[in-house]
Design an enzyme around this catalytic site. Structure first.
Site, PDB file in Angstrom:
ATOM      1  N   SER A 198      39.566  17.115 117.039  1.00  0.00           N
ATOM      2  CA  SER A 198      40.073  16.788 118.376  1.00  0.00           C
ATOM      3  C   SER A 198      40.919  15.529 118.299  1.00  0.00           C
ATOM      4  CB  SER A 198      38.899  16.553 119.333  1.00  0.00           C
ATOM      5  OG  SER A 198      39.345  16.059 120.580  1.00  0.00           O
TER       6      SER A 198
ATOM      7  N   TYR B 159      30.982  12.001 121.775  1.00  0.00           N
ATOM      8  CA  TYR B 159      31.852  13.109 121.380  1.00  0.00           C
ATOM      9  C   TYR B 159      32.928  12.631 120.413  1.00  0.00           C
ATOM     10  CZ  TYR B 159      35.147  16.987 121.710  1.00  0.00           C
ATOM     11  OH  TYR B 159      35.995  18.030 121.411  1.00  0.00           O
TER      12      TYR B 159
END
Length: 265
Positions: A145, A158
């Site tokens: 990501s 995250y």
């Protein structure tokens, strides 16, 4: 060219029941690859399998798997390898996030994110690397990501998991380079999938950045086009990746100027 590269290849996709995992499966099926689809939702996998078989002549196997269960990972991959003999491409796509401030994130949520996003990814990878080394060919694609490059408020855990995925991928790439095994990190920005049903419970983040969200079909096509090529990273969108470069060069300035944009969650 990707059609010829992928025809008849054996591809495993984790987290394949929806989002970019399902779209990658559709793209690969169109190019003649044989698929093994893994996810926690066996019903959704069966529906996808039926769809793909109605349109193509490939083989599609589906397995219920929670990648955070490392014993289950070992059992399922052992069964897959016994059936297929070898794996050409592994797409580590399974993952999830919870957007909360660090002090509000529970220990259970922290463990769950690391177990799925990091440990699960490593467990799946460790099951295919020996066979790829023996055959001196293969491709491991890790869906990371942009959060692994630019940490933002309310995504501390995250982002930490995706930083870990990038570090692991970079090391693995060097380890496997002499074995003709490619390792690619995919670093997308926000994608219009059900990821945010969990990550963004209030819908605030999606509402604020909806016009910038990537479509899963676009991300999937970019990933599939680079399969079995020596591609280090796929960064989407380009303007966001330019931000990550600026962040590395001028972190303090970037954090100060980007404060308003970072607090969209």
């Amino acid at each position: 060219m990707s059609f010829e590269r992928l025809q008849g290849k054996n591809i495993i996709i984790t987290g394949a029941s929806g989002g970019i995992g399902a779209e990658i499966a559709r793209e690969c099926a169109q190019k003649g690859a044989n698929l093994v689809l893994l996810a926690r939702s066996i019903d959704k996998l069966e529906d996808l399998r039926t769809e793909l078989l109605s349109k193509t002549s490939i083989t599609v196997d589906v397995y219920k798997l929670d990648v955070s269960d490392t014993n289950a990972v070992k059992a399922v991959f052992t069964d897959i390898l016994a059936k297929l003999g070898h794996i050409d491409i592994l797409v580590n796509n399974a993952g999830f996030g919870v957007f909360r401030e660090a002090h509000e994130t529970t220990i259970d949520e922290i463990k769950s994110m690391f177990n799925v996003n990091v440990i699960g990814l490593m467990a799946c990878t460790s099951m295919v690397v020996p066979g790829m080394r023996e055959r001196r060919t293969g491709h491991i694609i890790n869906i990371a990501s942009q959060a692994g490059k630019i940490a933002t408020p309310k995504s501390s855990v995250y982002s930490a998991t995706k930083h870990a995925v990038l570090g692991y991928s970079n090391s693995l790439r060097m380890e496997l380079n002499d074995w003709n095994i490619h390792v690619t990190s995919v670093n997308p920005g926000p994608i219009a999938t059900n990821f945010f049903n969990i990550a963004d419970e209030q819908g605030t983040y999606v509402k604020n950045i909806q016009r910038f969200m990537l479509q899963p079909e676009y991300v999937a096509s970019r990933v599939v086009d680079r399969m079995l090529t020596r591609t280090r990273e796929i960064n989407l969108p380009r303007w966001m990746n330019a931000g990550s470069v600026a962040y590395n060069l001028f972190p303090r300035l970037f954090e100060r100027l980007g404060k308003g944009a970072f607090n969209k969650k």
